[in-house]
Motif scaffolding. Sequence first.
Motif, PDB file in Angstrom:
ATOM      1  N   PRO A   1      77.177  15.025 -93.914  1.00 25.13           N
ATOM      2  CA  PRO A   1      75.873  14.702 -94.271  1.00 25.13           C
ATOM      3  C   PRO A   1      75.560  13.153 -93.927  1.00 25.13           C
ATOM      4  O   PRO A   1      76.437  12.479 -93.554  1.00 25.13           O
ATOM      5  CB  PRO A   1      76.280  14.805 -95.922  1.00 25.13           C
ATOM      6  CG  PRO A   1      77.336  15.428 -95.948  1.00 25.13           C
ATOM      7  CD  PRO A   1      78.120  15.390 -94.761  1.00 25.13           C
ATOM      8  N   GLN A   2      74.337  12.738 -93.653  1.00 24.03           N
ATOM      9  CA  GLN A   2      73.895  11.468 -93.123  1.00 24.03           C
ATOM     10  C   GLN A   2      74.480  10.446 -94.159  1.00 24.03           C
ATOM     11  O   GLN A   2      74.931   9.419 -93.770  1.00 24.03           O
ATOM     12  CB  GLN A   2      72.251  11.551 -93.342  1.00 24.03           C
ATOM     13  CG  GLN A   2      71.803  10.031 -92.959  1.00 24.03           C
ATOM     14  CD  GLN A   2      72.138   9.681 -91.405  1.00 24.03           C
ATOM     15  OE1 GLN A   2      72.289  10.651 -90.517  1.00 24.03           O
ATOM     16  NE2 GLN A   2      72.068   8.629 -91.279  1.00 24.03           N
ATOM     17  N   GLN A   3      74.525  10.501 -95.479  1.00 23.75           N
ATOM     18  CA  GLN A   3      75.074   9.580 -96.157  1.00 23.75           C
ATOM     19  C   GLN A   3      76.442   9.450 -96.229  1.00 23.75           C
ATOM     20  O   GLN A   3      76.969   7.999 -95.874  1.00 23.75           O
ATOM     21  CB  GLN A   3      74.836  10.096 -97.786  1.00 23.75           C
ATOM     22  CG  GLN A   3      75.253   9.112 -98.964  1.00 23.75           C
ATOM     23  CD  GLN A   3      74.608   7.809 -98.729  1.00 23.75           C
ATOM     24  OE1 GLN A   3      73.405   7.786 -98.571  1.00 23.75           O
ATOM     25  NE2 GLN A   3      75.179   6.593 -98.904  1.00 23.75           N
ATOM     26  N   THR A   4      77.218  10.457 -95.684  1.00 25.66           N
ATOM     27  CA  THR A   4      78.741  10.213 -95.430  1.00 25.66           C
ATOM     28  C   THR A   4      78.839   9.229 -94.260  1.00 25.66           C
ATOM     29  O   THR A   4      79.619   8.579 -94.290  1.00 25.66           O
ATOM     30  CB  THR A   4      79.460  11.659 -95.153  1.00 25.66           C
ATOM     31  OG1 THR A   4      79.367  12.266 -96.674  1.00 25.66           O
ATOM     32  CG2 THR A   4      80.868  11.078 -94.986  1.00 25.66           C
ATOM     33  N   VAL A   5      77.835   9.622 -93.056  1.00 25.06           N
ATOM     34  CA  VAL A   5      78.027   8.919 -91.953  1.00 25.06           C
ATOM     35  C   VAL A   5      77.715   7.618 -92.050  1.00 25.06           C
ATOM     36  O   VAL A   5      78.148   6.620 -91.395  1.00 25.06           O
ATOM     37  CB  VAL A   5      77.004   9.582 -90.921  1.00 25.06           C
ATOM     38  CG1 VAL A   5      76.893   8.839 -89.660  1.00 25.06           C
ATOM     39  CG2 VAL A   5      77.473  11.088 -90.525  1.00 25.06           C
ATOM     40  N   GLU A   6      76.667   7.133 -93.072  1.00 28.56           N
ATOM     41  CA  GLU A   6      76.453   5.814 -93.326  1.00 28.56           C
ATOM     42  C   GLU A   6      77.384   5.111 -93.818  1.00 28.56           C
ATOM     43  O   GLU A   6      77.799   3.788 -93.646  1.00 28.56           O
ATOM     44  CB  GLU A   6      75.011   5.871 -93.803  1.00 28.56           C
ATOM     45  CG  GLU A   6      73.610   6.289 -93.262  1.00 28.56           C
ATOM     46  CD  GLU A   6      72.581   6.172 -93.971  1.00 28.56           C
ATOM     47  OE1 GLU A   6      72.608   5.892 -95.248  1.00 28.56           O
ATOM     48  OE2 GLU A   6      71.545   6.511 -93.566  1.00 28.56           O
ATOM     49  N   THR A   7      77.868   5.832 -94.953  1.00 30.85           N
ATOM     50  CA  THR A   7      79.174   5.083 -95.385  1.00 30.85           C
ATOM     51  C   THR A   7      80.241   4.828 -94.738  1.00 30.85           C
ATOM     52  O   THR A   7      81.116   3.652 -94.649  1.00 30.85           O
ATOM     53  CB  THR A   7      79.754   6.154 -96.546  1.00 30.85           C
ATOM     54  OG1 THR A   7      78.355   6.346 -97.535  1.00 30.85           O
ATOM     55  CG2 THR A   7      80.779   5.572 -97.365  1.00 30.85           C
ATOM     56  N   ALA A   8      80.558   5.632 -93.466  1.00 29.71           N
ATOM     57  CA  ALA A   8      81.556   5.663 -92.812  1.00 29.71           C
ATOM     58  C   ALA A   8      81.301   4.323 -91.728  1.00 29.71           C
ATOM     59  O   ALA A   8      82.356   3.408 -91.486  1.00 29.71           O
ATOM     60  CB  ALA A   8      81.942   6.709 -91.777  1.00 29.71           C
ATOM     61  N   HIS A   9      80.281   4.144 -91.316  1.00 28.58           N
ATOM     62  CA  HIS A   9      79.857   3.067 -90.518  1.00 28.58           C
ATOM     63  C   HIS A   9      79.796   2.054 -91.111  1.00 28.58           C
ATOM     64  O   HIS A   9      80.280   0.762 -90.744  1.00 28.58           O
ATOM     65  CB  HIS A   9      78.391   3.348 -89.763  1.00 28.58           C
ATOM     66  CG  HIS A   9      78.152   4.345 -88.626  1.00 28.58           C
ATOM     67  ND1 HIS A   9      78.278   3.819 -87.126  1.00 28.58           N
ATOM     68  CD2 HIS A   9      78.405   5.746 -88.757  1.00 28.58           C
ATOM     69  CE1 HIS A   9      78.338   4.827 -86.460  1.00 28.58           C
ATOM     70  NE2 HIS A   9      78.359   6.088 -87.220  1.00 28.58           N
ATOM     71  N   SER A  10      79.251   1.767 -92.296  1.00 29.41           N
ATOM     72  CA  SER A  10      79.460   0.437 -93.173  1.00 29.41           C
ATOM     73  C   SER A  10      80.648   0.266 -93.408  1.00 29.41           C
ATOM     74  O   SER A  10      80.892  -1.163 -93.529  1.00 29.41           O
ATOM     75  CB  SER A  10      78.672   1.033 -94.624  1.00 29.41           C
ATOM     76  OG  SER A  10      78.594  -0.140 -95.308  1.00 29.41           O
ATOM     77  N   ASP A  11      81.517   1.048 -93.815  1.00 29.82           N
ATOM     78  CA  ASP A  11      82.896   0.573 -93.993  1.00 29.82           C
ATOM     79  C   ASP A  11      83.789   0.117 -92.726  1.00 29.82           C
ATOM     80  O   ASP A  11      84.396  -0.871 -92.792  1.00 29.82           O
ATOM     81  CB  ASP A  11      83.710   1.580 -94.645  1.00 29.82           C
ATOM     82  CG  ASP A  11      83.369   2.076 -95.926  1.00 29.82           C
ATOM     83  OD1 ASP A  11      82.559   1.308 -96.505  1.00 29.82           O
ATOM     84  OD2 ASP A  11      83.575   3.243 -96.463  1.00 29.82           O
ATOM     85  N   ILE A  12      83.627   0.870 -91.746  1.00 23.85           N
ATOM     86  CA  ILE A  12      84.436   0.536 -90.364  1.00 23.85           C
ATOM     87  C   ILE A  12      83.726  -0.480 -89.550  1.00 23.85           C
ATOM     88  O   ILE A  12      84.144  -1.572 -89.359  1.00 23.85           O
ATOM     89  CB  ILE A  12      84.771   1.872 -89.301  1.00 23.85           C
ATOM     90  CG1 ILE A  12      85.445   2.781 -90.274  1.00 23.85           C
ATOM     91  CG2 ILE A  12      85.158   1.630 -88.315  1.00 23.85           C
ATOM     92  CD1 ILE A  12      85.578   4.409 -89.888  1.00 23.85           C
ATOM     93  N   CYS A  13      82.465  -0.182 -89.310  1.00 24.39           N
ATOM     94  CA  CYS A  13      81.618  -1.055 -88.475  1.00 24.39           C
ATOM     95  C   CYS A  13      81.586  -2.505 -89.319  1.00 24.39           C
ATOM     96  O   CYS A  13      81.561  -3.440 -88.797  1.00 24.39           O
ATOM     97  CB  CYS A  13      80.405  -0.526 -87.961  1.00 24.39           C
ATOM     98  SG  CYS A  13      80.607   1.015 -86.846  1.00 24.39           S
ATOM     99  N   GLY A  14      81.117  -2.223 -90.615  1.00 25.52           N
ATOM    100  CA  GLY A  14      80.801  -3.357 -91.501  1.00 25.52           C
ATOM    101  C   GLY A  14      82.281  -4.403 -91.470  1.00 25.52           C
ATOM    102  O   GLY A  14      82.003  -5.547 -91.683  1.00 25.52           O
TER     103      GLY A  14
END
Length: 680
Positions: free
Chosen positions: A216-229
Amino acid sequence: MQHAGDLFREHTRKLTEANISSALSILKSRTRAAQGVTQVVEELDKVLALNNLLISLKNHPDSDRFAPGVGPVSLLGGEYDGDKKIDDLKLLFRAYVTDALSGGRMEENKLSSLNQLRNIFGLGKREAEAIVLDVTSKVYRKRLAQAVTGGDLEAADSKAAFLQKLCDELHFDPQKASEIHEEIYRQKLQQCVADGELDEGDVAALLRLRVMLCIPQQTVETAHSDICGTLFEKVVKEAIAAGVDGYDADIQQSVRKAAHGLRLTREAAMSIASKAVRKIFINYIKRARAAGNRTESAKELKKLIAFNTLVVTELVKDIKGESSDTSSEEPVKEEEKQVEEDEEWESLQTLRKIKPSKELAAKMGKPGQTEITLKDDLPERDRTDLYKTYLLFCLTGEVTRIPFGAQITTKKDDSEYVFLNQLGGILGLETQEIVEVHRSLAEQAFRQQAEVILADGQLTKARVEQLSELEKQVGLPSQYAQKIIKSITTTKMAAAIETAIGQGRLNIKQIRELKEASVDLDNMISESLRENLFKKTVDDIFSSGTGEFDEEEVYQKIPLDLSINVEKAKAVVHELAQSRLSNSLIQAVALLRQRNRQGVVSSLNDLLACDKAVPSKPLSWDVPEELADLYTIYLNSEPAPEKLSRLQYLLGISDSTAATLQEMGDRVLAIGAEEEKFVF
């Protein structure tokens, strides 16, 4: 019989223990052959076969004819009963699960066998499920990898249906499968950002993986926010840690690379930067609060302003990808437009100063950013207090203490007000909040000096001119100054009125005159004092000697003028009337004995007034002759017939006695006069 059953169960347990021991021996053998797991499973299948046989015999219709103790296999009381051997049993259970899934799917008969084996081994449900989940997860990962590398998953018309079928074959929870998909995506993302950015190839690979695994898009955004963030946060912290002097071109380049190379949304990047920056802001605020005096506190706040202008403002521009030369005239124009909409910005002198002129703006440079603020980190009261501290510094200047207790005050130029404006932005203060701080400070200064000028509450022409000059000095708009002047004079007047009421120098007539002059008596005079004034007014009516009692006046008009409760007022009237009624009779008799005829008439009129308020029964007296004398004196004062008739009733004088007294009235008075001459 019982002993025979125990012997049978012991025998079946030993047979089972032998199979378990054999399986363990094979499993733990260092020289175990490739077919070792198969031999382990064969030994466990023997245990299951024995267990199935015993269960079938127990459930047989003629089970009573069989040997006692026939039933499911149990390890209780034997070699494998207890916590010491539970790890060995878990190893065997795991081996059996692994073999059951060796074909890439879980057959229904294997599920039944696993349940039986769990019961025989005495494993808890959670323990067994954890082992099954661990083994199944590994098998799922393996089959998923095969489907991806083999191209089967990518070629499938429905990726979701393909993955669901895989879960069904393994009897695997789809939710657990989704967690594995997320973990795989995160691992891939971490590999892609190892060099600090995501190139087009990385983005395409991640998108392909996301589509195949139905993430899901939400899961992708969360992953990017955590790792890239996390990576971006590290860059931001290094940038702001460099301080005012260290934010150079290299740091700018690293921020820009991280902000755009990690493919973070602008909102996500600003959120991460805001969190880190606000921590630094709070540190400056703490130091400002801990400072020993206003000057030191203002210096810390000035450091905060400099940090925001030189570091945070550049950081925000780099995150947004703006050039350092980007003109900031538009925000200024927008701000000026908002300012011009509020007339108070033009009326308050200190507010006008925080809007820099074109010359001063050019001298001060570009304004600081206002997107990252402390609005949600500090209560409004704390933020306005900090703003007020710097405003007072702008007004009073820098105070330097020198030996012998002396101090030197160095006045600041209007550039300090520009810093004040920037501080307001950092603190997240709204326009109205800023206006309120400036106005309240100007009002405070004006009130302090106006209180001295209007010490006696009198407003003369000379004082009006003095107050007008004071308005200009503190820069307070006229409308606010007039409110303060009115407040002071009203307070002084209220104190004077309360004193007059307390000393009995103010009556209801004067109260009405003040109300006609638009004096707000309800706010000037306390309710208790107004109630006391009402009580005194009613008491005056009952002691006026007129015998009159106007119900409309007493029950309606006076309570309305004094703004007191009507029912409460009636209760006060009744209480006073009842107490004054008997007192008026006693006073009339006392005056009779003193031969004060006019006083007697007045006291009897007071008695009649009290009776009008609260009608009374006939009064009793120990000396009836004195009542007759009272009646005679009142009779000769030429009263209204209704008053005389009511007094006759109250004094308990019969009609015949009243007639006799009326006939003898002149003679009684004459005798009284002779006695009076004789006495004197």
